[in-house]
Design an enzyme around this catalytic site. Structure first.
Site, PDB file in Angstrom:
ATOM      1  N   TYR A   1       0.842  -1.210   0.000  1.00 43.91           N
ATOM      2  CA  TYR A   1       0.000   0.000   0.000  1.00 43.91           C
ATOM      3  C   TYR A   1       0.873   1.255   0.000  1.00 43.91           C
ATOM      4  CZ  TYR A   1      -3.966   3.000   1.179  1.00 43.91           C
ATOM      5  OH  TYR A   1      -4.939   3.966   1.161  1.00 43.91           O
TER       6      TYR A   1
ATOM      7  N   PHE B   1      -7.561  18.908 -24.790  1.00 46.67           N
ATOM      8  CA  PHE B   1      -8.308  17.661 -24.969  1.00 46.67           C
ATOM      9  C   PHE B   1      -9.652  17.763 -24.230  1.00 46.67           C
ATOM     10  CE2 PHE B   1      -9.322  13.212 -23.774  1.00 46.67           C
ATOM     11  CZ  PHE B   1      -9.577  12.770 -25.053  1.00 46.67           C
ATOM     12  N   ASP B   2     -10.629  16.948 -24.636  1.00 45.09           N
ATOM     13  CA  ASP B   2     -11.989  17.141 -24.097  1.00 45.09           C
ATOM     14  C   ASP B   2     -12.114  16.926 -22.586  1.00 45.09           C
ATOM     15  OD1 ASP B   2     -11.591  14.471 -24.724  1.00 45.09           O
ATOM     16  OD2 ASP B   2     -13.666  14.069 -25.217  1.00 45.09           O
TER      17      ASP B   2
ATOM     18  N   ASP C   1       0.448  18.662 -21.026  1.00 45.18           N
ATOM     19  CA  ASP C   1      -0.394  17.474 -21.116  1.00 45.18           C
ATOM     20  C   ASP C   1       0.415  16.552 -22.033  1.00 45.18           C
ATOM     21  OD1 ASP C   1      -2.055  15.467 -21.898  1.00 45.18           O
ATOM     22  OD2 ASP C   1      -3.805  16.737 -22.230  1.00 45.18           O
TER      23      ASP C   1
ATOM     24  N   ALA D   1       0.466  13.222 -22.813  1.00 50.32           N
ATOM     25  CA  ALA D   1      -0.012  11.880 -23.179  1.00 50.32           C
ATOM     26  C   ALA D   1       0.818  11.251 -24.315  1.00 50.32           C
ATOM     27  CB  ALA D   1      -1.483  11.942 -23.573  1.00 50.32           C
TER      28      ALA D   1
ATOM     29  N   LYS E   1      -1.227   6.034 -23.302  1.00 50.50           N
ATOM     30  CA  LYS E   1      -0.713   6.330 -24.639  1.00 50.50           C
ATOM     31  C   LYS E   1       0.789   6.013 -24.638  1.00 50.50           C
ATOM     32  CE  LYS E   1      -4.621   8.876 -24.542  1.00 50.50           C
ATOM     33  NZ  LYS E   1      -5.465   8.980 -23.344  1.00 50.50           N
TER      34      LYS E   1
ATOM     35  N   HIS F   1     -20.448  13.199 -25.822  1.00 49.57           N
ATOM     36  CA  HIS F   1     -20.246  12.270 -26.948  1.00 49.57           C
ATOM     37  C   HIS F   1     -20.130  10.811 -26.505  1.00 49.57           C
ATOM     38  CE1 HIS F   1     -15.633  11.703 -27.278  1.00 49.57           C
ATOM     39  NE2 HIS F   1     -15.909  12.107 -26.066  1.00 49.57           N
TER      40      HIS F   1
HETATM   41  N1  F0G Z   1      -4.924  14.368 -22.663  1.00 46.19           N
HETATM   42  C1  F0G Z   1      -4.913  13.964 -23.938  1.00 46.19           C
HETATM   43  C2  F0G Z   1      -4.148  14.723 -24.968  1.00 46.19           C
HETATM   44  C3  F0G Z   1      -5.625  12.817 -24.299  1.00 46.19           C
HETATM   45  O1  F0G Z   1      -5.620  12.410 -25.560  1.00 46.19           O
HETATM   46  C4  F0G Z   1      -6.332  12.099 -23.295  1.00 46.19           C
HETATM   47  C5  F0G Z   1      -7.084  10.902 -23.616  1.00 46.19           C
HETATM   48  C6  F0G Z   1      -6.303  12.571 -21.976  1.00 46.19           C
HETATM   49  C7  F0G Z   1      -5.578  13.712 -21.694  1.00 46.19           C
HETATM   50  C8  F0G Z   1      -7.025  11.873 -20.857  1.00 46.19           C
HETATM   51  O2  F0G Z   1      -6.387  10.705 -20.516  1.00 46.19           O
HETATM   52  O3  F0G Z   1      -7.998   8.875 -21.113  1.00 46.19           O
HETATM   53  O4  F0G Z   1      -6.085   8.467 -19.572  1.00 46.19           O
HETATM   54  O5  F0G Z   1      -8.006   9.824 -18.841  1.00 46.19           O
HETATM   55  N2  F0G Z   1      -7.353  10.572 -24.787  1.00 46.19           N
HETATM   56  C9  F0G Z   1      -8.028   9.359 -25.225  1.00 46.19           C
HETATM   57  C10 F0G Z   1      -8.272   9.455 -26.695  1.00 46.19           C
HETATM   58  C11 F0G Z   1      -9.228   8.978 -24.446  1.00 46.19           C
HETATM   59  O6  F0G Z   1      -9.008   8.599 -27.215  1.00 46.19           O
HETATM   60  O7  F0G Z   1      -7.719  10.320 -27.354  1.00 46.19           O
HETATM   61  P1  F0G Z   1      -7.167   9.402 -19.985  1.00 46.19           P
END
Ligand code: F0G
Length: 458
Positions: free
Chosen positions: A72, A124-125, A215, A217, A258, A450
């Site tokens: 833990y 990102f969304d 960010d 990813a 990613k 979406h």
């Molecule tokens: N930032 C970026 C640029 C992303 O593409 C994503 C996720 C996230 C943050 C959030 O990360 O999914 O681990 O919570 N993108 C995926 C996509 C879902 O399909 O592009 P997460």
């Protein structure tokens, strides 16, 4: 003869996937309320919904899983991960989270307040969701080149310095907690940000005393583009490039699904101990103790190996070349795609593909559904459905581009799959003039619609 690129791995385990008939797919799509997120994976032949957590791991990552320490507190796997993150990013403080959006939730709980402004390159969304959820605003400062799909500008994820400075001049620095640089920029088509641009953003932001957060990813893919496209960077390693990029920020949020090459996970990495302490409180509330934050020890162990492997040139070359191979095939078939081809996905311009479908009938969703019906390929709308409604007026937001994204999972599909995808899209393209009607919404949630929206055919 120049040798072509080839994957620097061979396949040790396979997973069956199944074809279906068009009649089956039409029925399934109807039952899914014309929202591809509602399909079962067994109803999909090739799944291009996302490149997030859908890739294959290496034998070394699987081996690391067996060594995971599930304590833990103070897990060995956490230490391994911390060491690797420090080596690659230069950041000392690590907070694991269960995925990228959880990292956003934790970090933004400290940094983002009501009425704040967060400039950046096409957030990102989920990032935008976490900003708007806190009644703050994301301001998109991406260069205009990004919105012209034929423009071959090599760094369409770049931030427009004039737009950014405009934000810095309009609002007091107390209102702008940070500038968010997304590498690569998913929402503008998996497009990279150049080293030069990052340096300039840093210089400008320093003048206004605004810090940078990444960010990150797809930071390794971004570093590959810097190495292969930017003058003066060609002789550096991916790891050297990544480290310099991160040196310009105070920290990062990461979706390990990613460029961490794992199926689940995320983290925050930071330079500053004070910020780390503050974020730690929210990690404990939302995610778990600070040395696991929602991740199993074995997943942290696999991630430590994955980050190392993702920042090797050979892997990145095969990864990005596969996406490019699909993109170039589509271009040869006359299909309008975002150029240059992005790092993790091919983006089709649905407005040009289906000019008869009105914006309010969701042309990109219409195209994504047609591609599914054609061949069992699942992709995703990056258009009006994703852009959601304006939080104040509740009107649809119409983004500059209406795209369908074909995201390629890492190390998962072969060149034959790419050929199959291109042929399927071409078949839809050949019958595009017969596609005259789109969809309307029958139900939607208040935010991030979406994923769960229900549609019906017009
Ligand atoms: N930032 C970026 C640029 C992303 O593409 C994503 C996720 C996230 C943050 C959030 O990360 O999914 O681990 O919570 N993108 C995926 C996509 C879902 O399909 O592009 P997460």
């Amino acid at each position: 003869m120049k040798l072509p690129y080839a994957e620097p791995f061979r396949i040790k385990m396979t997973e069956e996937i199944h074809q279906s008939t068009r009649a089956e797919r039409e029925q399934w799509l109807k039952e899914a309320h014309y929202n591809l997120f509602n399909l079962k994976s067994s109803q999909v032949f090739i799944d291009l919904l996302t490149d997030s957590g859908t890739g294959a791991m290496s034998d070394k990552q699987w081996a690391a899983m067996m060594t995971g320490d599930e304590s833990y507190a103070g897990s060995k796997s956490f230490e391994q991960l911390q060491e690797t993150v420090h080596k690659i990013t230069g950041y000392t403080y690590l907070l694991p989270t269960h995925q990228g959006r959880a990292a956003e939730n934790v970090l933004f709980s400290v940094l983002v307040k009501e009425g704040n402004i967060i400039p950046g390159n096409s957030h990102f969304d989920t990032t935008k969701g976490h900003i708007e959820f806190r009644k703050a605003h994301a301001v998109d400062c991406t260069v205009d080149e990004a919105f012209d799909i034929d423009n071959l500008y090599p760094f369409k994820g770049n931030i427009d310095l004039d737009k950014l400075e405009q934000v810095y001049q309009t609002y007091p620095k107390e209102k702008i907690p940070f500038c968010l640089v997304t590498i690569t920029c998913n929402s503008s088509g998996g497009q990279p940000v150049s080293m030069e641009n990052i340096r300039q953003v840093k210089e400008l932001s320093d003048r206004y005393e605004i810090p940078i957060i990444f960010d990150a990813a797809r930071f390794a893919e971004n570093a590959y583009f810097i190495k292969t496209r930017e003058k003066g960077q060609e002789n550096r390693t991916i790891k050297e490039i990544a480290k310099e990029v991160f040196s310009y920020g105070i920290g990062m949020t990461m979706s390990s699904k990613k460029d961490g090459l794992v199926n689940i996970g995320g983290f925050i990495a930071l330079k500053d101990e004070h910020l780390y302490r503050e974020a730690s409180n929210f990690t404990i509330i939302f995610e778990g103790f600070i040395t696991y934050g929602g991740m199993a020890g074995r997943d942290m162990a696999a991630l430590a190996v994955g980050l190392d492997e993702a920042t090797e040139f050979g892997y990145l070359e095969s990864r990005i070349s596969q996406v490019e191979y699909l993109g170039h095939q589509m271009m040869e078939l006359g299909i309008p795609v975002q150029q240059p081809i992005g790092g993790h996905a091919v983006f089709i311009d649905a407005l040009r593909f289906l000019p008869k479908i009105k914006r309010q009938e969701y042309p990109a969703q219409t195209l994504a559904n047609e591609i599914y019906k054609e061949a069992g390929i699942r992709c995703v709308e990056i258009g009006t459905l994703l852009a959601d409604r304006d939080p104040k007026t509740r009107e649809n937001r119409y983004p500059k581009l209406e795209l369908v994204r074909l995201a390629i999972p890492r190390k998962t599909y072969t060149q034959n799959h790419m050929d199959y995808i291109a042929a399927a899209v071409k078949n839809v393209f050949d019958r595009r003039s017969a596609i005259e009607k789109g969809y309307q919404i029958v139900w939607e949630p208040n935010i991030l619609r979406h994923f769960t929206v229900k549609l019906e055919e017009i």
